[in-house]
Design a protein around this motif. Structure first.
Motif, PDB file in Angstrom:
ATOM      1  N   ALA A   1      54.874  22.767  26.245  1.00  0.00           N
ATOM      2  CA  ALA A   1      55.969  23.706  26.003  1.00  0.00           C
ATOM      3  C   ALA A   1      55.844  24.430  24.673  1.00  0.00           C
ATOM      4  N   VAL A   2      55.019  23.954  23.774  1.00  0.00           N
ATOM      5  CA  VAL A   2      54.875  24.602  22.468  1.00  0.00           C
ATOM      6  C   VAL A   2      53.862  25.749  22.505  1.00  0.00           C
ATOM      7  N   ASP A   3      53.111  25.876  23.608  1.00  0.00           N
ATOM      8  CA  ASP A   3      52.034  26.861  23.702  1.00  0.00           C
ATOM      9  C   ASP A   3      52.486  28.165  24.369  1.00  0.00           C
ATOM     10  N   VAL A   4      51.657  29.202  24.182  1.00  0.00           N
ATOM     11  CA  VAL A   4      51.810  30.473  24.891  1.00  0.00           C
ATOM     12  C   VAL A   4      50.508  30.740  25.631  1.00  0.00           C
ATOM     13  N   VAL A   5      50.600  31.026  26.910  1.00  0.00           N
ATOM     14  CA  VAL A   5      49.423  31.322  27.726  1.00  0.00           C
ATOM     15  C   VAL A   5      49.522  32.758  28.218  1.00  0.00           C
ATOM     16  N   MET A   6      48.466  33.529  27.989  1.00  0.00           N
ATOM     17  CA  MET A   6      48.429  34.931  28.417  1.00  0.00           C
ATOM     18  C   MET A   6      47.373  35.111  29.499  1.00  0.00           C
ATOM     19  N   GLY A   7      47.819  35.451  30.689  1.00  0.00           N
ATOM     20  CA  GLY A   7      46.905  35.755  31.775  1.00  0.00           C
ATOM     21  C   GLY A   7      46.489  37.207  31.711  1.00  0.00           C
ATOM     22  N   ILE A   8      45.200  37.468  31.904  1.00  0.00           N
ATOM     23  CA  ILE A   8      44.663  38.829  31.861  1.00  0.00           C
ATOM     24  C   ILE A   8      43.956  39.093  33.180  1.00  0.00           C
ATOM     25  N   ALA A   9      44.456  40.050  33.941  1.00  0.00           N
ATOM     26  CA  ALA A   9      43.866  40.365  35.242  1.00  0.00           C
ATOM     27  C   ALA A   9      44.116  41.837  35.522  1.00  0.00           C
ATOM     28  N   ALA A  10      43.105  42.666  35.392  1.00  0.00           N
ATOM     29  CA  ALA A  10      43.286  44.117  35.518  1.00  0.00           C
ATOM     30  C   ALA A  10      44.003  44.484  36.812  1.00  0.00           C
TER      31      ALA A  10
ATOM     32  N   GLY B   1      37.154  51.256  40.971  1.00  0.00           N
ATOM     33  CA  GLY B   1      37.194  49.807  40.942  1.00  0.00           C
ATOM     34  C   GLY B   1      36.526  49.157  39.749  1.00  0.00           C
ATOM     35  N   SER B   2      35.865  49.939  38.891  1.00  0.00           N
ATOM     36  CA  SER B   2      35.139  49.370  37.756  1.00  0.00           C
ATOM     37  C   SER B   2      36.094  49.180  36.577  1.00  0.00           C
ATOM     38  N   THR B   3      36.840  48.084  36.606  1.00  0.00           N
ATOM     39  CA  THR B   3      37.881  47.868  35.604  1.00  0.00           C
ATOM     40  C   THR B   3      37.349  47.435  34.242  1.00  0.00           C
ATOM     41  N   ARG B   4      36.030  47.406  34.088  1.00  0.00           N
ATOM     42  CA  ARG B   4      35.475  47.221  32.746  1.00  0.00           C
ATOM     43  C   ARG B   4      35.642  48.489  31.921  1.00  0.00           C
ATOM     44  N   MET B   5      36.037  49.579  32.570  1.00  0.00           N
ATOM     45  CA  MET B   5      36.139  50.871  31.891  1.00  0.00           C
ATOM     46  C   MET B   5      37.526  51.066  31.280  1.00  0.00           C
ATOM     47  N   LYS B   6      38.406  51.887  31.867  1.00  0.00           N
ATOM     48  CA  LYS B   6      39.705  52.139  31.249  1.00  0.00           C
ATOM     49  C   LYS B   6      40.550  50.863  31.146  1.00  0.00           C
TER      50      LYS B   6
ATOM     51  N   LEU C   1      46.212  50.145  42.483  1.00  0.00           N
ATOM     52  CA  LEU C   1      45.942  51.327  41.673  1.00  0.00           C
ATOM     53  C   LEU C   1      44.559  51.257  41.036  1.00  0.00           C
ATOM     54  N   THR C   2      44.139  50.051  40.660  1.00  0.00           N
ATOM     55  CA  THR C   2      42.832  49.884  40.014  1.00  0.00           C
ATOM     56  C   THR C   2      41.668  50.099  40.975  1.00  0.00           C
ATOM     57  N   GLU C   3      41.949  50.136  42.284  1.00  0.00           N
ATOM     58  CA  GLU C   3      40.895  50.342  43.276  1.00  0.00           C
ATOM     59  C   GLU C   3      40.898  51.776  43.821  1.00  0.00           C
TER      60      GLU C   3
ATOM     61  N   GLY D   1      35.785  37.487  34.542  1.00  0.00           N
ATOM     62  CA  GLY D   1      34.975  38.688  34.376  1.00  0.00           C
ATOM     63  C   GLY D   1      35.240  39.364  33.040  1.00  0.00           C
ATOM     64  N   THR D   2      35.351  40.695  33.072  1.00  0.00           N
ATOM     65  CA  THR D   2      35.593  41.458  31.845  1.00  0.00           C
ATOM     66  C   THR D   2      36.856  40.989  31.141  1.00  0.00           C
ATOM     67  N   SER D   3      37.915  40.748  31.898  1.00  0.00           N
ATOM     68  CA  SER D   3      39.174  40.305  31.306  1.00  0.00           C
ATOM     69  C   SER D   3      38.994  38.997  30.540  1.00  0.00           C
ATOM     70  N   GLY D   4      38.270  38.061  31.135  1.00  0.00           N
ATOM     71  CA  GLY D   4      38.030  36.788  30.476  1.00  0.00           C
ATOM     72  C   GLY D   4      37.178  36.938  29.232  1.00  0.00           C
ATOM     73  N   ARG D   5      36.151  37.771  29.326  1.00  0.00           N
ATOM     74  CA  ARG D   5      35.264  37.969  28.171  1.00  0.00           C
ATOM     75  C   ARG D   5      36.016  38.581  26.995  1.00  0.00           C
ATOM     76  N   LEU D   6      36.897  39.541  27.284  1.00  0.00           N
ATOM     77  CA  LEU D   6      37.662  40.173  26.213  1.00  0.00           C
ATOM     78  C   LEU D   6      38.633  39.185  25.575  1.00  0.00           C
ATOM     79  N   GLY D   7      39.206  38.294  26.372  1.00  0.00           N
ATOM     80  CA  GLY D   7      40.072  37.267  25.812  1.00  0.00           C
ATOM     81  C   GLY D   7      39.310  36.313  24.915  1.00  0.00           C
ATOM     82  N   VAL D   8      38.147  35.875  25.365  1.00  0.00           N
ATOM     83  CA  VAL D   8      37.308  34.981  24.557  1.00  0.00           C
ATOM     84  C   VAL D   8      36.874  35.690  23.276  1.00  0.00           C
ATOM     85  N   LEU D   9      36.526  36.966  23.375  1.00  0.00           N
ATOM     86  CA  LEU D   9      36.122  37.737  22.197  1.00  0.00           C
ATOM     87  C   LEU D   9      37.245  37.798  21.172  1.00  0.00           C
ATOM     88  N   ASP D  10      38.453  38.113  21.624  1.00  0.00           N
ATOM     89  CA  ASP D  10      39.569  38.221  20.683  1.00  0.00           C
ATOM     90  C   ASP D  10      39.840  36.889  20.005  1.00  0.00           C
ATOM     91  N   ALA D  11      39.784  35.812  20.777  1.00  0.00           N
ATOM     92  CA  ALA D  11      39.990  34.478  20.204  1.00  0.00           C
ATOM     93  C   ALA D  11      38.915  34.141  19.178  1.00  0.00           C
TER      94      ALA D  11
END
Length: 303
Positions: free
Chosen positions: A135-144, A195-200, A11-13, A75-85
């Motif tokens: 087991a005590v951690d939570v990992v969130m994968g971000i991939a548009a 395909g430019s998932t940096r947008m929506k 759908l993203t493409e 990419g964008t997904s990783g940068r946004l995760g680093v920004l939020d952290a």
């Protein structure tokens, strides 16, 4: 099994009919098309409200036990995760280790594209090994688009290590399945620029991450009302904010609030307890420690 190497059907493409003549529009028309598409994002994010709430509950439970929330993306997904952290320590005075961001390609990928790194499943696995995910951690994968091998490898390894896992994507689960504890699927539809998932998709990612990190910190007692009472007073702007919080929650004028803040070693929470109960700084700090940092609980205990 879904062939994740065939991204053409994602759908993203897909092509967006609303912008099919993008290069022929006037500048104002172009802005209107982008804005109209952006307006759809919050609506579809709201449709995932229950999944977002589950993600908040899982992450808050983890941090209460001394675990970490780790975002993983490329990419964008990783940068946004680093920004939020990166925003959590100044906003909520958290330990930088509590909320972390991992991006394919490492630090350099924050400012210079390293798109090839996202194809490395083993790199995602290694990221979890290096961070000693447990087991005590939570990992969130971000991939548009949901297919990024680096992200999927990281989540697979995190699950093997017993961590709770969250997965954010802008494609339906039946199109790109992912085994995890919470699936966050925000179907924003085709991008204005195909395909430019940096947008929506990027906007949706930011909205969801905002909700998760803020919700977690509210649950951890980092917020009183809607005020960031754990703000780290590290510059003039944040000092001013701390003073305004004190004047809002007390009868102090600005000079009195400044003096109160200084007497509490630039910590808003103990400053408020000192004002409300008339106690000394050490007693305020002790009350907060007994209340696990929750200002409202500590205030009630000192009454």
């Amino acid at each position: 099994m879904t062939d994740l190497s065939d991204r053409g059907n994602l759908l993203t493409e897909a092509l967006n009919p609303a912008s099919e003549n993008l290069d022929q529009l006037s500048t104002l028309e172009l802005v209107d098309v982008i804005n109209a598409e952006d307006a759809k994002v919050a609506v579809v994010v709201a449709q995932q409200r229950e999944a977002i709430a589950r993600a908040i509950d899982l992450a808050a439970a983890s941090l209460r036990k001394g675990g970490r929330l780790v975002y993983v993306g490329a990419g964008t997904s990783g940068r946004l995760g680093v920004l939020d952290a990166a925003e959590c320590p100044p906003t909520f005075q958290t330990d930088p280790q509590q909320v972390q961001g991992a991006i394919a390609g490492g630090f350099e990928a924050l400012v210079r594209s390293a798109e090839g790194k996202e194809d490395e499943w083993a790199a995602g696995v290694a990221e979890m090994v290096e961070r000693q995910i447990s087991a005590v951690d939570v990992v969130m994968g971000i991939a548009a688009g949901g297919t990024t091998p680096y992200v999927r490898g990281a989540l697979a390894e995190a699950r093997d290590r017993g961590a709770a896992t969250l997965f954010f994507a802008c494609v339906p689960e039946n199109q790109v399945p992912m085994e995890c504890d919470v699936n966050l699927r925000v179907s924003v539809g085709p991008e204005v620029l195909a395909g430019s998932t940096r947008m929506k998709a990027g906007t949706a990612t930011k909205l969801v991450l905002n909700a998760i990190s803020t919700g977690v910190m509210v649950q951890l007692g980092k917020v009183y009302g809607n005020l960031m009472v754990d703000v780290a007073v590290t510059n003039a702007k944040l000092r001013d904010r701390a003073i305004r919080i004190l004047t809002t929650l007390t009868d102090c004028d600005r000079p009195e609030a400044e003096a109160l803040l200084e007497s509490a070693e630039l910590q808003v929470k103990p400053a408020l307890l000192m004002y409300w109960s008339g106690c000394e700084y050490a007693i305020a700090q002790s009350a907060l420690a007994r209340a696990d940092g929750n200002l409202r609980v500590a205030r009630n205990q000192l009454r």
